[in-house]
Motif scaffolding. Structure first.
Motif, PDB file in Angstrom:
ATOM      1  N   GLN A   1      -8.018   2.463   5.588  1.00 16.39           N
ATOM      2  CA  GLN A   1      -8.615   1.524   6.540  1.00 16.39           C
ATOM      3  C   GLN A   1      -9.977   1.007   6.064  1.00 16.39           C
ATOM      4  O   GLN A   1     -10.435  -0.043   6.509  1.00 16.39           O
ATOM      5  CB  GLN A   1      -8.744   2.175   7.925  1.00 16.39           C
ATOM      6  CG  GLN A   1      -7.387   2.478   8.546  1.00 16.39           C
ATOM      7  CD  GLN A   1      -7.480   2.730  10.054  1.00 16.39           C
ATOM      8  OE1 GLN A   1      -8.260   2.108  10.754  1.00 16.39           O
ATOM      9  NE2 GLN A   1      -6.654   3.648  10.538  1.00 16.39           N
ATOM     10  N   LEU A   2     -10.635   1.750   5.174  1.00 16.84           N
ATOM     11  CA  LEU A   2     -11.907   1.271   4.622  1.00 16.84           C
ATOM     12  C   LEU A   2     -11.707   0.417   3.373  1.00 16.84           C
ATOM     13  O   LEU A   2     -12.388  -0.595   3.184  1.00 16.84           O
ATOM     14  CB  LEU A   2     -12.818   2.464   4.272  1.00 16.84           C
ATOM     15  CG  LEU A   2     -13.263   3.351   5.430  1.00 16.84           C
ATOM     16  CD1 LEU A   2     -14.213   4.434   4.922  1.00 16.84           C
ATOM     17  CD2 LEU A   2     -13.934   2.536   6.528  1.00 16.84           C
ATOM     18  N   VAL A   3     -10.787   0.837   2.525  1.00 15.26           N
ATOM     19  CA  VAL A   3     -10.664   0.182   1.220  1.00 15.26           C
ATOM     20  C   VAL A   3      -9.888  -1.124   1.315  1.00 15.26           C
ATOM     21  O   VAL A   3     -10.238  -2.113   0.652  1.00 15.26           O
ATOM     22  CB  VAL A   3     -10.014   1.145   0.196  1.00 15.26           C
ATOM     23  CG1 VAL A   3      -9.726   0.430  -1.117  1.00 15.26           C
ATOM     24  CG2 VAL A   3     -10.924   2.345  -0.043  1.00 15.26           C
ATOM     25  N   GLU A   4      -8.858  -1.193   2.131  1.00 17.74           N
ATOM     26  CA  GLU A   4      -8.047  -2.416   2.179  1.00 17.74           C
ATOM     27  C   GLU A   4      -8.860  -3.659   2.553  1.00 17.74           C
ATOM     28  O   GLU A   4      -8.717  -4.708   1.913  1.00 17.74           O
ATOM     29  CB  GLU A   4      -6.851  -2.227   3.116  1.00 17.74           C
ATOM     30  CG  GLU A   4      -5.749  -1.431   2.437  1.00 17.74           C
ATOM     31  CD  GLU A   4      -4.445  -1.408   3.224  1.00 17.74           C
ATOM     32  OE1 GLU A   4      -4.399  -1.935   4.354  1.00 17.74           O
ATOM     33  OE2 GLU A   4      -3.463  -0.848   2.698  1.00 17.74           O
ATOM     34  N   PRO A   5      -9.732  -3.593   3.563  1.00 21.57           N
ATOM     35  CA  PRO A   5     -10.537  -4.792   3.872  1.00 21.57           C
ATOM     36  C   PRO A   5     -11.461  -5.192   2.716  1.00 21.57           C
ATOM     37  O   PRO A   5     -11.740  -6.378   2.521  1.00 21.57           O
ATOM     38  CB  PRO A   5     -11.353  -4.368   5.096  1.00 21.57           C
ATOM     39  CG  PRO A   5     -10.594  -3.235   5.687  1.00 21.57           C
ATOM     40  CD  PRO A   5      -9.946  -2.525   4.550  1.00 21.57           C
ATOM     41  N   ILE A   6     -11.916  -4.195   1.954  1.00 24.98           N
ATOM     42  CA  ILE A   6     -12.781  -4.493   0.798  1.00 24.98           C
ATOM     43  C   ILE A   6     -11.971  -5.221  -0.273  1.00 24.98           C
ATOM     44  O   ILE A   6     -12.399  -6.241  -0.821  1.00 24.98           O
ATOM     45  CB  ILE A   6     -13.395  -3.185   0.244  1.00 24.98           C
ATOM     46  CG1 ILE A   6     -14.391  -2.607   1.248  1.00 24.98           C
ATOM     47  CG2 ILE A   6     -14.045  -3.423  -1.105  1.00 24.98           C
ATOM     48  CD1 ILE A   6     -14.948  -1.234   0.867  1.00 24.98           C
ATOM     49  N   LEU A   7     -10.785  -4.699  -0.545  1.00 26.86           N
ATOM     50  CA  LEU A   7      -9.956  -5.303  -1.603  1.00 26.86           C
ATOM     51  C   LEU A   7      -9.436  -6.677  -1.176  1.00 26.86           C
ATOM     52  O   LEU A   7      -9.157  -7.530  -2.034  1.00 26.86           O
ATOM     53  CB  LEU A   7      -8.787  -4.379  -1.963  1.00 26.86           C
ATOM     54  CG  LEU A   7      -9.157  -2.983  -2.482  1.00 26.86           C
ATOM     55  CD1 LEU A   7      -7.918  -2.274  -3.018  1.00 26.86           C
ATOM     56  CD2 LEU A   7     -10.246  -3.034  -3.535  1.00 26.86           C
ATOM     57  N   SER A   8      -9.286  -6.892   0.129  1.00 30.88           N
ATOM     58  CA  SER A   8      -8.847  -8.215   0.613  1.00 30.88           C
ATOM     59  C   SER A   8      -9.951  -9.244   0.467  1.00 30.88           C
ATOM     60  O   SER A   8      -9.698 -10.448   0.482  1.00 30.88           O
ATOM     61  CB  SER A   8      -8.479  -8.150   2.099  1.00 30.88           C
ATOM     62  OG  SER A   8      -7.493  -7.197   2.313  1.00 30.88           O
ATOM     63  N   ASP A   9     -11.180  -8.774   0.364  1.00 35.09           N
ATOM     64  CA  ASP A   9     -12.317  -9.693   0.386  1.00 35.09           C
ATOM     65  C   ASP A   9     -12.726 -10.166  -1.002  1.00 35.09           C
ATOM     66  O   ASP A   9     -13.369 -11.198  -1.140  1.00 35.09           O
ATOM     67  CB  ASP A   9     -13.508  -8.986   1.048  1.00 35.09           C
ATOM     68  CG  ASP A   9     -14.478  -9.970   1.659  1.00 35.09           C
ATOM     69  OD1 ASP A   9     -14.136 -10.547   2.708  1.00 35.09           O
ATOM     70  OD2 ASP A   9     -15.547 -10.191   1.057  1.00 35.09           O
ATOM     71  N   LEU A  10     -12.387  -9.375  -2.018  1.00 37.35           N
ATOM     72  CA  LEU A  10     -12.793  -9.732  -3.392  1.00 37.35           C
ATOM     73  C   LEU A  10     -11.763  -9.131  -4.340  1.00 37.35           C
ATOM     74  O   LEU A  10     -11.278  -8.026  -4.099  1.00 37.35           O
ATOM     75  CB  LEU A  10     -14.195  -9.159  -3.677  1.00 37.35           C
ATOM     76  CG  LEU A  10     -14.862  -9.540  -5.000  1.00 37.35           C
ATOM     77  CD1 LEU A  10     -15.232 -11.025  -5.007  1.00 37.35           C
ATOM     78  CD2 LEU A  10     -16.127  -8.702  -5.234  1.00 37.35           C
ATOM     79  N   ASP A  11     -11.476  -9.856  -5.402  1.00 37.04           N
ATOM     80  CA  ASP A  11     -10.536  -9.348  -6.401  1.00 37.04           C
ATOM     81  C   ASP A  11     -11.298  -8.459  -7.383  1.00 37.04           C
ATOM     82  O   ASP A  11     -12.129  -8.959  -8.149  1.00 37.04           O
ATOM     83  CB  ASP A  11      -9.891 -10.535  -7.119  1.00 37.04           C
ATOM     84  CG  ASP A  11      -8.933 -10.072  -8.209  1.00 37.04           C
ATOM     85  OD1 ASP A  11      -8.671  -8.847  -8.317  1.00 37.04           O
ATOM     86  OD2 ASP A  11      -8.432 -10.942  -8.950  1.00 37.04           O
ATOM     87  N   PHE A  12     -11.020  -7.182  -7.347  1.00 40.62           N
ATOM     88  CA  PHE A  12     -11.740  -6.234  -8.207  1.00 40.62           C
ATOM     89  C   PHE A  12     -10.976  -5.905  -9.491  1.00 40.62           C
ATOM     90  O   PHE A  12     -11.410  -5.057 -10.258  1.00 40.62           O
ATOM     91  CB  PHE A  12     -12.030  -4.930  -7.446  1.00 40.62           C
ATOM     92  CG  PHE A  12     -13.087  -5.068  -6.395  1.00 40.62           C
ATOM     93  CD1 PHE A  12     -14.423  -4.870  -6.722  1.00 40.62           C
ATOM     94  CD2 PHE A  12     -12.772  -5.412  -5.094  1.00 40.62           C
ATOM     95  CE1 PHE A  12     -15.414  -4.991  -5.746  1.00 40.62           C
ATOM     96  CE2 PHE A  12     -13.744  -5.536  -4.117  1.00 40.62           C
ATOM     97  CZ  PHE A  12     -15.074  -5.331  -4.444  1.00 40.62           C
TER      98      PHE A  12
END
Lengths: 332, 332
Positions: B238-249
């Motif tokens: 629940q923490l990491v998915e919104p981060i990965l949706s926001d920027l392509d790492f």
């Protein structure tokens, strides 16, 4: 119980997986639950091994690395590791000059390290020396201990004896330095809240909202007394006075650690440190080095402990030597 | 409220007294509530200044020292410092090459740093550049913020921009590195409990025993949603998915920080870090560097945050450069 875990059964394994993932300079033997250096120290140098129940992080695994431990054995939460772990870790870390076992004074730890050392002697011939840390002035016997408990001085001992080993002293000399640190260090702690052991699922003890436990142990063992909540200055007095009554710290440089027990934020530790220093200044005690932070914890317990070590030039020099562990790094 | 303090009114002053007593390599201007280096950096180098409300320790005062900040202004708990503090600190740290102000995106901080910079320009002619950190993907606006809040990326930015300043880059170049870090970093946090502001004496919000706040702010601001308590693997998702949706790492080395919010013990942070890594591994994201511990906190809040920074060779090299602060020290 509110914890960031998957399940009480997997906490130890899961946290070791995190340690392995986060620290490429460490290795984890997951089967034996041993954290050790990825790059061993030079052959011919004494190795340092410690270990104990999990729940006191960064102690001991966070102190594995250059300048401190060579390996740490992790037991289940608040439970000693087994003799087999100590045997295996002793074999992993020995570089031909013997291994110092650093044991906190709890009945299970002392017994299991002793058997581990006997197994090592019988199976491998590796020389083992032992230091048992018993620095907690709060009580003379406790739930898991005959004699005084081993607490904060363990951190200082692992740093100082680690430096002595790195500079090439032999096993007897490293053990002597460790013994000197134990004899010269005293600690006492206070809890504002209990900790909660994951498998128990509820607080270890009940502490009313207006009370604190003076002299608490790092597993939630009872301390000297329950007293009403007080301000930081009064808490500091109740922790420092028993320490100063137990050993004369005047006339030597001291190292002072203000340690958080896991659930207390850094800002409160600095408030406490200021109060401790006022008392030491008034008592004419010279503070040569300070350490403020979470170093030996009790899961999520709110509270802190004070450790004071009566040092000398040799101990201070060893304290200042390079160290590079996840839990304690030194200036460059 | 169970806290190791003397009184809500004196927390800040008392904690600054502790910082001054514990760290001989720092100086504290108690009147202006500024923590600065005892030994300034060489003349001709860019200085870094940050600051914000107290209660997030070790941020920012714990990051003053070689390789990071030159000074930090401390506001009252969760309250911006004043423009006068920024002006005074800017004068203290300038070494002739200008000062970078590092500001977390909260309305009060942005406004007060802006006035501080204007005062500095009018009174002193010192060149000031500003970077506003706004890396929290949880919400677009919040209690104290227009736009995204500034959280964990601030820690990485202070380290990396600090290294750029130490190696002699000019103000525009240091500001550009800082801006790049802000644009490349994303964070999100979770609270298991509220924090308690000393002057309020009670928790900032009420969180039932079986719920957590996903996307919480570092002052206890509401997040995205209240959800049932879950295991570490699910919390990590629940923490990491919104981060990965926001920027392509993908396609770049990343720096990952698993940060504790103040009341969560290290063992849980390692459990969470292991779960975060599983998700990143599955997503094909390369983790080049890791940081696990308490770096930007919210008083005694139980919980954690994840920060991921998309780095490159230059940022990694700056990340690896020497640093010597009480809150972040590097290997030797």
């Amino acid at each position: 119980m509110k914890k960031l875990i998957n399940s009480p059964e997997t906490v130890l394994a899961d946290s070791l997986a995190g340690v392995a993932a986060a620290h490429p300079d460490l290795r984890v033997d997951h089967a034996n639950r041993i954290i050790f250096r990825a790059t061993p120290k030079a052959a011919g140098k004494v190795a340092l091994l410690s270990g104990g129940g999990t729940g006191h992080e960064p102690l001991h695994g966070g102190f594995v690395g250059e300048g401190m431990l060579d390996a740490a054995c992790a037991g289940a939460i608040f439970t000693s590791p087994t003799p087999d772990q100590m045997l295996e870790a002793t074999k992993v870390v020995d570089r031909g000059a013997g291994v110092l076992h650093i044991v906190k004074n709890y009945t299970g730890d002392v017994m299991n390290f002793e058997i581990g050392a006997e197994l090592a002697a019988a199976e491998t011939g590796i020389k083992v020396a032992v230091v048992v840390v018993n620095d907690d002035v709060a009580v003379e016997d406790s739930s898991f201990t005959a004699g005084r408990r081993g607490v904060g001085t363990t951190v200082l001992l692992e740093k100082i004896a680690g430096a002595a080993a790195e500079e090439g002293r032999d096993l007897a000399a490293v053990a002597a330095v460790a013994q000197k640190v134990n004899e010269s260090g005293r600690s006492m702690g206070v809890a504002l809240t209990s900790c909660t052991v994951p498998s128990a699922g509820k607080p270890t003890f009940v502490l009313p909202d207006d009370e604190m436990e003076i002299g608490v142990g790092i597993h939630g063992e009872p301390g000297r007394r329950r007293v009403p909540l007080a301000g930081a200055a009064e808490v500091a007095r109740q922790l420092v006075e028993p320490i100063l009554s137990d050993l004369d710290f005047t006339g030597a440089p001291t190292i002072v650690m203000l340690n958080g027990l896991g659930g207390t934020p850094l800002i409160e530790l600095y408030v406490m440190y200021a109060e401790v220093r006022k008392i030491l200044d008034a008592a004419g005690i010279t503070v040569a080095r300070s350490l403020v932070g979470n170093y030996i914890t009790a899961l999520d317990m709110a509270g802190c402990s004070v450790t004071i070590l009566k040092a000398d030039d040799d101990l201070l020099r060893l304290w200042d030597a390079p160290v590079n562990t996840s839990g304690l790094r030194w200036g460059i």
